[in-house]
Design a protein around this motif. Structure first.
Motif, PDB file in Angstrom:
ATOM      1  N   PRO A  97       0.748  -1.104  -0.077  1.00 48.16           N
ATOM      2  CA  PRO A  97      -0.120   0.034   0.121  1.00 48.16           C
ATOM      3  C   PRO A  97       0.767   1.158  -0.097  1.00 48.16           C
ATOM      4  O   PRO A  97       1.887   1.352   0.494  1.00 48.16           O
ATOM      5  CB  PRO A  97      -0.911  -0.162   1.214  1.00 48.16           C
ATOM      6  N   GLY A  98       0.230   2.195  -0.655  1.00 42.62           N
ATOM      7  CA  GLY A  98       1.146   3.289  -0.760  1.00 42.62           C
ATOM      8  C   GLY A  98       1.579   3.912  -2.216  1.00 42.62           C
ATOM      9  O   GLY A  98       1.814   4.904  -2.459  1.00 42.62           O
ATOM     10  N   GLY A  99       0.939   3.169  -3.266  1.00 45.77           N
ATOM     11  CA  GLY A  99       1.251   3.410  -4.496  1.00 45.77           C
ATOM     12  C   GLY A  99       0.226   4.603  -5.132  1.00 45.77           C
ATOM     13  O   GLY A  99      -0.865   4.351  -4.899  1.00 45.77           O
ATOM     14  N   SER A 100       0.534   5.353  -5.973  1.00 42.63           N
ATOM     15  CA  SER A 100      -0.265   6.382  -6.433  1.00 42.63           C
ATOM     16  C   SER A 100      -1.073   5.774  -7.695  1.00 42.63           C
ATOM     17  O   SER A 100      -0.370   5.169  -8.607  1.00 42.63           O
ATOM     18  CB  SER A 100       0.298   7.690  -7.069  1.00 42.63           C
ATOM     19  N   MET A 126      -7.116   6.154  -8.809  1.00 44.29           N
ATOM     20  CA  MET A 126      -7.143   6.945  -7.556  1.00 44.29           C
ATOM     21  C   MET A 126      -5.962   6.962  -6.561  1.00 44.29           C
ATOM     22  O   MET A 126      -5.194   6.227  -6.834  1.00 44.29           O
ATOM     23  CB  MET A 126      -8.295   6.357  -6.733  1.00 44.29           C
ATOM     24  N   ASP A 127      -5.874   8.150  -5.868  1.00 45.62           N
ATOM     25  CA  ASP A 127      -4.887   7.914  -4.691  1.00 45.62           C
ATOM     26  C   ASP A 127      -5.911   7.631  -3.724  1.00 45.62           C
ATOM     27  O   ASP A 127      -6.721   8.262  -3.156  1.00 45.62           O
ATOM     28  CB  ASP A 127      -4.413   9.311  -4.357  1.00 45.62           C
ATOM     29  N   THR A 128      -5.238   6.421  -2.859  1.00 48.03           N
ATOM     30  CA  THR A 128      -6.393   5.888  -1.954  1.00 48.03           C
ATOM     31  C   THR A 128      -5.856   6.787  -0.839  1.00 48.03           C
ATOM     32  O   THR A 128      -4.951   7.600  -0.582  1.00 48.03           O
ATOM     33  CB  THR A 128      -5.708   4.540  -1.515  1.00 48.03           C
ATOM     34  N   ARG A 129      -6.562   6.760   0.315  1.00 45.27           N
ATOM     35  CA  ARG A 129      -6.308   7.688   1.558  1.00 45.27           C
ATOM     36  C   ARG A 129      -4.936   7.745   2.114  1.00 45.27           C
ATOM     37  O   ARG A 129      -4.151   6.769   2.228  1.00 45.27           O
ATOM     38  CB  ARG A 129      -7.329   7.078   2.808  1.00 45.27           C
ATOM     39  N   GLY A 130      -4.299   8.812   2.257  1.00 42.26           N
ATOM     40  CA  GLY A 130      -3.081   9.051   2.580  1.00 42.26           C
ATOM     41  C   GLY A 130      -2.032   9.123   1.592  1.00 42.26           C
ATOM     42  O   GLY A 130      -0.871   9.524   2.043  1.00 42.26           O
ATOM     43  N   PRO A 136      -2.525  13.341   1.994  1.00 38.52           N
ATOM     44  CA  PRO A 136      -1.347  12.597   2.334  1.00 38.52           C
ATOM     45  C   PRO A 136      -0.828  12.628   3.653  1.00 38.52           C
ATOM     46  O   PRO A 136      -1.045  13.789   4.366  1.00 38.52           O
ATOM     47  CB  PRO A 136      -0.233  13.410   1.219  1.00 38.52           C
ATOM     48  N   VAL A 137      -0.229  11.737   3.909  1.00 34.02           N
ATOM     49  CA  VAL A 137       0.276  11.487   5.325  1.00 34.02           C
ATOM     50  C   VAL A 137       2.002  11.406   5.303  1.00 34.02           C
ATOM     51  O   VAL A 137       2.568  11.168   4.243  1.00 34.02           O
ATOM     52  CB  VAL A 137      -0.177  10.272   6.247  1.00 34.02           C
ATOM     53  N   SER A 138       2.466  11.769   6.381  1.00 39.85           N
ATOM     54  CA  SER A 138       4.046  11.701   6.403  1.00 39.85           C
ATOM     55  C   SER A 138       4.603  11.431   7.582  1.00 39.85           C
ATOM     56  O   SER A 138       4.064  11.783   8.763  1.00 39.85           O
ATOM     57  CB  SER A 138       4.445  13.170   6.073  1.00 39.85           C
ATOM     58  N   CYS A 139       5.592  10.198   7.716  1.00 42.27           N
ATOM     59  CA  CYS A 139       6.405  10.160   8.642  1.00 42.27           C
ATOM     60  C   CYS A 139       7.645  10.984   8.950  1.00 42.27           C
ATOM     61  O   CYS A 139       8.361  10.959  10.116  1.00 42.27           O
ATOM     62  CB  CYS A 139       6.823   8.582   8.914  1.00 42.27           C
ATOM     63  N   SER A 355       5.446   5.913   4.247  1.00 36.51           N
ATOM     64  CA  SER A 355       4.658   6.256   5.357  1.00 36.51           C
ATOM     65  C   SER A 355       3.284   5.623   5.511  1.00 36.51           C
ATOM     66  O   SER A 355       2.639   4.797   6.456  1.00 36.51           O
ATOM     67  CB  SER A 355       4.363   7.789   5.691  1.00 36.51           C
ATOM     68  N   VAL A 356       2.789   5.403   4.402  1.00 36.84           N
ATOM     69  CA  VAL A 356       1.260   4.549   4.044  1.00 36.84           C
ATOM     70  C   VAL A 356       1.490   3.168   4.035  1.00 36.84           C
ATOM     71  O   VAL A 356       0.678   2.466   4.692  1.00 36.84           O
ATOM     72  CB  VAL A 356       0.681   5.107   2.618  1.00 36.84           C
ATOM     73  N   PHE A 357       2.625   2.665   3.476  1.00 34.68           N
ATOM     74  CA  PHE A 357       2.904   1.101   3.683  1.00 34.68           C
ATOM     75  C   PHE A 357       2.813   0.889   5.019  1.00 34.68           C
ATOM     76  O   PHE A 357       2.262  -0.097   5.474  1.00 34.68           O
ATOM     77  CB  PHE A 357       4.323   1.029   3.136  1.00 34.68           C
ATOM     78  N   LEU A 358       3.551   1.506   5.910  1.00 32.02           N
ATOM     79  CA  LEU A 358       3.714   1.240   7.258  1.00 32.02           C
ATOM     80  C   LEU A 358       2.552   1.275   7.973  1.00 32.02           C
ATOM     81  O   LEU A 358       2.017   0.358   8.831  1.00 32.02           O
ATOM     82  CB  LEU A 358       4.991   1.936   8.012  1.00 32.02           C
TER      83      LEU A 358
END
Length: 493
Positions: A97-100, A126-130, A136-139, A355-358
């Motif tokens: 998970p995390g691919g655009s 689509m871009d899935t959530r995050g 988008p999210v970020s670590c 970040s999304v993958f994790l």
């Protein structure tokens, strides 16, 4: 150090609110329909020469609190060029998970998506959530940090597992510290599947078809399980074996590398005059161990044995990257620092996708927290799968993740329409054939499986096998599942 656990009472309360599939599904019917418009500049450029339209769909951040915070998801549309033949929508996911996935429809068109499929559907990326354009999210990962990939580094000994545990804990703490708005905990496969159903409603469709690659197979399996009567035609390509990636699934990467490496070794041996890496597949395999062992002892310009093994793993995804992989080997054999630095740049972390993958991987399922569990797994897999087993059994930041899963992972639902086609290469590094077999068993009579005597990651359109292309296209266009499982030969037409 174990992460602090919430009380059982609190966890059960969350499960009681969040695990229900019926309530979010009913609430989804009030979603406003989308308004299509221009796509962001990077999407336009990435899709060229194909022209896409884009829109946003608001969804609850937390489906247990549907009236609370909303986030916007961006979707794209490659409209059917023949509205009279259009039968619905085909939603896509490229994996992660995390691919655009906003430009995936354009990529598939460039690779030869059959016209009959393009006419039958509005193809929805689509871009899935995050991810990317979807809140988008970020670590806070950087190019200089220790976290460079979603697979742990190869552990040459017990001390390497202990060292990785420290890095994994620091990464988990870094993600928690950067999660200032509390979004990371809501990135789960179940929530992404709920998002898919919200998108379906926003598109004004009674049902939605789906094509997912790699992790996209897990998402599609979750969608077909949570919303069986709203799923239309579901294609699961290059399968991880369930609705989520767990420790067993990650360890199967090592099995996949063992099964796929001989194809690469044969290709390189046949080009010995060009690469000089071995005259036989056995000699090429020995060269791999020699280079990796040398880099374990003496890295070249920052590239150590773990990164060499990781880059080789990625270099088995298809024959189109074999040449680049062989060139890397040449550089490492000759200790060429400039080329080593280039490889290091290619392996730099992509903050958002990692970040999304994790988040999804750690939130979907409980991961072991005892370092000794990973130490034993590394020792076992180093013997079972010597090419890469001591990496995929190593410890992920999930062992120290700050949140418990809010609900159990989605269970495969085999009580629904017969509408799941599982497509799988026999030899695939990250998703070996075993993953397809597992999904076939779990979906039972709802599914059929197409196995391809091929090598690489991605079958439909991307893999070039005419037999698999024809069977899958027939299912997407005419709804015809094969009467029984199929095996497509390497040169099948």
């Amino acid at each position: 150090m174990k992460r602090k656990r919430r009380s059982r009472l609190v966890l059960l309360t969350v499960l009681g609110l969040g695990a229900s599939l019926a309530a979010p599904a009913m609430a989804a019917e009030s979603v406003e329909q989308v308004e299509w418009g221009a796509c962001p500049a990077d999407v336009v450029a990435g899709a060229a020469p194909h022209q896409l339209q884009c829109a946003t769909v608001p969804v609850p951040l937390d489906y247990a609190d549907p009236g609370g915070t909303r986030i916007d998801l961006m979707i794209s549309r490659l409209a059917s060029p023949n509205p009279e033949k259009r039968r619905g929508v085909l939603m896509l996911n490229p994996g992660g998970p995390g691919g655009s996935g906003l430009t995936l429809s354009a990529l598939l068109m460039s690779k030869g998506l059959p016209a009959s499929v393009a006419e039958s559907y509005d193809v929805i990326g689509m871009d899935t959530r995050g991810v990317g354009h979807s809140s988008p999210v970020s670590c806070g990962f950087t190019t200089t940090g220790p976290y460079v990939a979603n697979i742990p580094p190869y552990a040459v000994d017990d001390a390497a597992v202990t060292a990785q545990a420290k890095v994994a804990q620091e990464v988990a703490e870094q993600c928690a510290a950067n999660d200032r708005d509390g979004r990371l905990r809501h990135l789960t496969t179940a929530n992404i599947a709920r998002d898919l159903d919200r998108i379906r409603v926003a598109l004004g469709e009674e049902k939605a078809s789906f094509l997912g690659y790699s992790y996209g197979s897990a998402l599609g399996a979750a969608y077909a399980s949570m919303f069986p009567e709203r799923s239309d035609r579901i294609v699961l390509d290059s399968n991880i074996g369930d609705t989520h990636l767990d420790r067993d699934g990650l360890r199967r990467y090592a099995l996949g590398m063992e099964q796929t490496f001989p194809d690469f070794a044969k290709w390189v041996a046949q080009r010995h005059d060009a690469y000089g890496l071995g005259r036989t597949p056995e000699e090429v395999r020995q060269t791999y161990f020699e280079i990796a062992g040398r880099l374990d002892e003496q890295p070249v310009d920052g590239l150590d044995g773990a990164l060499f093994r990781l880059s080789t793993f990625g270099g088995l995804f298809g024959e189109t990257v074999y040449g680049r992989t062989a060139q890397l080997w040449q550089a490492m054999r000759d200790s060429a620092p400039a080329k080593a630095a280039l490889v290091g740049d290619q392996l730099s972390p992509a903050d958002n996708s990692l970040s999304v993958f994790l988040s999804v991987t750690c939130n979907d399922v409980e991961w072991p927290e005892d370092v000794d569990t990973y130490r034993r797994g590394v020792a076992e897999d180093r013997e079972r799968y010597p090419l890469y087993g001591a990496a995929t059994a190593n410890i992920l930041p999930c062992a120290y993740w700050s949140h418990e899963p809010a609900e159990p992972p989605v269970a495969i639902n085999d009580e629904g329409p017969e509408n799941v086609l599982i497509v799988q290469n026999h030899r695939d590094a990250p998703t070996p054939h075993r993953g397809g077999e597992l999904l076939r068993q779990k979906f039972a009579d709802r599914s059929r499986m197409v196995s391809v005597d091929g090598s690489g990651h991605g079958v439909y359109v991307l893999g070039g096998n005419a037999c698999a292309l024809n069977v899958t296209t027939s299912f997407l266009v005419d709804g015809k599942l094969p009467a029984q499982d199929r095996v497509c030969g390497a040169a099948a037409g």
